[in-house]
Write a protein that holds these residues in place. Structure first.
Motif, PDB file in Angstrom:
ATOM      1  N   MET A   1       0.833  -1.184   0.000  1.00 30.21           N
ATOM      2  CA  MET A   1       0.000   0.000   0.000  1.00 30.21           C
ATOM      3  C   MET A   1       0.874   1.242   0.000  1.00 30.21           C
ATOM      4  O   MET A   1       1.966   1.232   0.543  1.00 30.21           O
ATOM      5  CB  MET A   1      -0.877   0.034   1.243  1.00 30.21           C
ATOM      6  N   LEU A   2       0.341   2.258  -0.577  1.00 29.21           N
ATOM      7  CA  LEU A   2       1.028   3.542  -0.546  1.00 29.21           C
ATOM      8  C   LEU A   2       0.611   4.292   0.713  1.00 29.21           C
ATOM      9  O   LEU A   2      -0.550   4.233   1.126  1.00 29.21           O
ATOM     10  CB  LEU A   2       0.659   4.360  -1.785  1.00 29.21           C
ATOM     11  N   LYS A   3       1.551   4.993   1.336  1.00 23.48           N
ATOM     12  CA  LYS A   3       1.256   5.706   2.582  1.00 23.48           C
ATOM     13  C   LYS A   3       0.141   6.733   2.405  1.00 23.48           C
ATOM     14  O   LYS A   3      -0.665   6.937   3.296  1.00 23.48           O
ATOM     15  CB  LYS A   3       2.511   6.406   3.103  1.00 23.48           C
ATOM     16  N   ALA A   4       0.091   7.356   1.249  1.00 20.53           N
ATOM     17  CA  ALA A   4      -0.890   8.409   1.016  1.00 20.53           C
ATOM     18  C   ALA A   4      -2.318   7.873   0.882  1.00 20.53           C
ATOM     19  O   ALA A   4      -3.278   8.630   0.947  1.00 20.53           O
ATOM     20  CB  ALA A   4      -0.513   9.190  -0.239  1.00 20.53           C
ATOM     21  N   LEU A   5      -2.482   6.586   0.690  1.00 24.66           N
ATOM     22  CA  LEU A   5      -3.805   6.019   0.441  1.00 24.66           C
ATOM     23  C   LEU A   5      -4.287   5.108   1.560  1.00 24.66           C
ATOM     24  O   LEU A   5      -4.840   4.055   1.312  1.00 24.66           O
ATOM     25  CB  LEU A   5      -3.772   5.223  -0.877  1.00 24.66           C
ATOM     26  N   VAL A   6      -4.132   5.496   2.795  1.00 23.58           N
ATOM     27  CA  VAL A   6      -4.517   4.592   3.874  1.00 23.58           C
ATOM     28  C   VAL A   6      -6.016   4.625   4.148  1.00 23.58           C
ATOM     29  O   VAL A   6      -6.713   3.776   3.669  1.00 23.58           O
ATOM     30  CB  VAL A   6      -3.656   4.783   5.140  1.00 23.58           C
ATOM     31  N   GLU A  12     -10.155  -2.089   3.950  1.00 25.65           N
ATOM     32  CA  GLU A  12     -10.522  -2.998   2.864  1.00 25.65           C
ATOM     33  C   GLU A  12      -9.375  -3.964   2.547  1.00 25.65           C
ATOM     34  O   GLU A  12      -9.575  -5.161   2.370  1.00 25.65           O
ATOM     35  CB  GLU A  12     -10.882  -2.190   1.615  1.00 25.65           C
ATOM     36  N   THR A  13      -8.169  -3.448   2.535  1.00 28.10           N
ATOM     37  CA  THR A  13      -6.996  -4.273   2.245  1.00 28.10           C
ATOM     38  C   THR A  13      -6.752  -5.281   3.359  1.00 28.10           C
ATOM     39  O   THR A  13      -6.470  -6.452   3.096  1.00 28.10           O
ATOM     40  CB  THR A  13      -5.758  -3.380   2.032  1.00 28.10           C
ATOM     41  N   ILE A  14      -6.870  -4.845   4.607  1.00 26.85           N
ATOM     42  CA  ILE A  14      -6.681  -5.760   5.733  1.00 26.85           C
ATOM     43  C   ILE A  14      -7.692  -6.893   5.663  1.00 26.85           C
ATOM     44  O   ILE A  14      -7.342  -8.064   5.843  1.00 26.85           O
ATOM     45  CB  ILE A  14      -6.779  -5.000   7.079  1.00 26.85           C
ATOM     46  N   ARG A  15      -8.937  -6.563   5.396  1.00 27.46           N
ATOM     47  CA  ARG A  15      -9.977  -7.601   5.294  1.00 27.46           C
ATOM     48  C   ARG A  15      -9.677  -8.573   4.157  1.00 27.46           C
ATOM     49  O   ARG A  15      -9.832  -9.783   4.305  1.00 27.46           O
ATOM     50  CB  ARG A  15     -11.338  -6.952   5.114  1.00 27.46           C
ATOM     51  N   ALA A  16      -9.264  -8.051   3.028  1.00 27.62           N
ATOM     52  CA  ALA A  16      -8.973  -8.904   1.874  1.00 27.62           C
ATOM     53  C   ALA A  16      -7.802  -9.841   2.159  1.00 27.62           C
ATOM     54  O   ALA A  16      -7.863 -11.042   1.866  1.00 27.62           O
ATOM     55  CB  ALA A  16      -8.685  -8.047   0.640  1.00 27.62           C
ATOM     56  N   VAL A  17      -6.760  -9.316   2.740  1.00 31.49           N
ATOM     57  CA  VAL A  17      -5.576 -10.122   3.058  1.00 31.49           C
ATOM     58  C   VAL A  17      -5.917 -11.164   4.120  1.00 31.49           C
ATOM     59  O   VAL A  17      -5.487 -12.315   4.044  1.00 31.49           O
ATOM     60  CB  VAL A  17      -4.397  -9.221   3.500  1.00 31.49           C
ATOM     61  N   LYS A  22      -4.707 -11.467  -2.128  1.00 27.47           N
ATOM     62  CA  LYS A  22      -3.494 -10.652  -2.241  1.00 27.47           C
ATOM     63  C   LYS A  22      -3.889  -9.300  -2.787  1.00 27.47           C
ATOM     64  O   LYS A  22      -4.705  -9.195  -3.699  1.00 27.47           O
ATOM     65  CB  LYS A  22      -2.482 -11.325  -3.165  1.00 27.47           C
ATOM     66  N   ARG A  23      -3.294  -8.249  -2.225  1.00 29.35           N
ATOM     67  CA  ARG A  23      -3.603  -6.897  -2.673  1.00 29.35           C
ATOM     68  C   ARG A  23      -2.303  -6.146  -2.919  1.00 29.35           C
ATOM     69  O   ARG A  23      -1.399  -6.178  -2.099  1.00 29.35           O
ATOM     70  CB  ARG A  23      -4.404  -6.139  -1.607  1.00 29.35           C
ATOM     71  N   ILE A  24      -2.238  -5.485  -4.053  1.00 28.31           N
ATOM     72  CA  ILE A  24      -1.097  -4.625  -4.352  1.00 28.31           C
ATOM     73  C   ILE A  24      -1.622  -3.441  -5.154  1.00 28.31           C
ATOM     74  O   ILE A  24      -2.444  -3.597  -6.056  1.00 28.31           O
ATOM     75  CB  ILE A  24       0.022  -5.383  -5.103  1.00 28.31           C
ATOM     76  N   HIS A  25      -1.182  -2.272  -4.780  1.00 31.07           N
ATOM     77  CA  HIS A  25      -1.633  -1.057  -5.461  1.00 31.07           C
ATOM     78  C   HIS A  25      -1.125  -1.066  -6.903  1.00 31.07           C
ATOM     79  O   HIS A  25       0.014  -1.478  -7.164  1.00 31.07           O
ATOM     80  CB  HIS A  25      -1.117   0.178  -4.709  1.00 31.07           C
ATOM     81  N   PRO A  26      -1.946  -0.622  -7.857  1.00 36.74           N
ATOM     82  CA  PRO A  26      -1.529  -0.621  -9.264  1.00 36.74           C
ATOM     83  C   PRO A  26      -0.222   0.112  -9.533  1.00 36.74           C
ATOM     84  O   PRO A  26       0.567  -0.305 -10.379  1.00 36.74           O
ATOM     85  CB  PRO A  26      -2.696   0.067  -9.981  1.00 36.74           C
ATOM     86  N   THR A  27       0.049   1.178  -8.796  1.00 37.26           N
ATOM     87  CA  THR A  27       1.308   1.917  -8.982  1.00 37.26           C
ATOM     88  C   THR A  27       2.499   1.051  -8.599  1.00 37.26           C
ATOM     89  O   THR A  27       3.513   1.017  -9.301  1.00 37.26           O
ATOM     90  CB  THR A  27       1.298   3.202  -8.133  1.00 37.26           C
ATOM     91  N   VAL A  28       2.372   0.343  -7.495  1.00 39.77           N
ATOM     92  CA  VAL A  28       3.448  -0.542  -7.038  1.00 39.77           C
ATOM     93  C   VAL A  28       3.603  -1.704  -8.011  1.00 39.77           C
ATOM     94  O   VAL A  28       4.716  -2.087  -8.362  1.00 39.77           O
ATOM     95  CB  VAL A  28       3.164  -1.048  -5.602  1.00 39.77           C
ATOM     96  N   ALA A  29       2.481  -2.258  -8.465  1.00 44.99           N
ATOM     97  CA  ALA A  29       2.519  -3.374  -9.417  1.00 44.99           C
ATOM     98  C   ALA A  29       3.225  -2.966 -10.716  1.00 44.99           C
ATOM     99  O   ALA A  29       4.033  -3.725 -11.254  1.00 44.99           O
ATOM    100  CB  ALA A  29       1.108  -3.863  -9.725  1.00 44.99           C
ATOM    101  N   ALA A  30       2.950  -1.770 -11.179  1.00 45.41           N
ATOM    102  CA  ALA A  30       3.589  -1.290 -12.412  1.00 45.41           C
ATOM    103  C   ALA A  30       5.090  -1.134 -12.221  1.00 45.41           C
ATOM    104  O   ALA A  30       5.885  -1.479 -13.103  1.00 45.41           O
ATOM    105  CB  ALA A  30       2.975   0.037 -12.843  1.00 45.41           C
ATOM    106  N   GLN A  31       5.481  -0.632 -11.063  1.00 45.26           N
ATOM    107  CA  GLN A  31       6.909  -0.458 -10.796  1.00 45.26           C
ATOM    108  C   GLN A  31       7.605  -1.814 -10.702  1.00 45.26           C
ATOM    109  O   GLN A  31       8.701  -1.992 -11.225  1.00 45.26           O
ATOM    110  CB  GLN A  31       7.114   0.339  -9.519  1.00 45.26           C
ATOM    111  N   LEU A  32       6.975  -2.781 -10.051  1.00 45.66           N
ATOM    112  CA  LEU A  32       7.558  -4.122  -9.967  1.00 45.66           C
ATOM    113  C   LEU A  32       7.654  -4.752 -11.350  1.00 45.66           C
ATOM    114  O   LEU A  32       8.658  -5.377 -11.694  1.00 45.66           O
ATOM    115  CB  LEU A  32       6.713  -5.011  -9.044  1.00 45.66           C
TER     116      LEU A  32
END
Length: 103
Positions: A1-6, A12-17, A22-32
């Motif tokens: 998760m990005l710090k700015a989007l808590v 929602e992310t905690i519940r999903a995990v 698995k949850r990953i922000h699209p920005t992080v996924a693109a960078q990976l």
């Protein structure tokens, strides 16, 4: 998760995990994804790159690591190729951006 989007997204992310998703922000996924397929550096290449980042010449790197200057040059060439860099300075910059070397 990005710090700015808590906020609400955090819950929602905690519940999903928690339910096994698995949850990953699209920005992080693109960078990976931009780094997929890249070759990893050996521990010796990281040592050499650290010395390059400190401003050492191939001759100084060779003396420090007790290897020949030609071997030091070969390591530097391999590092540049693996990182897709243009030169030594670009290799150091890329390595810092990718977390191989500290900023």
């Amino acid at each position: 998760m990005l710090k700015a989007l808590v906020g609400a997204e955090l819950l929602e992310t905690i519940r999903a995990v928690h339910t096994g998703h698995k949850r990953i922000h699209p920005t992080v996924a693109a960078q990976l994804a931009s780094h997929l397929g890249e070759e990893t550096l050996s521990s010796r290449e990281v040592q050499v790159l650290t010395l390059v980042a400190a401003g050492n010449s191939n001759k100084a790197i060779a003396a420090h690591l007790v290897i020949s200057e030609d071997t030091a040059k070969a390591h530097v060439a391999s590092i540049i190729a693996k990182l897709g860099a243009n030169d030594r300075t670009h290799a150091v910059t890329l390595a810092r951006e990718r977390g191989i070397l500290p900023p």
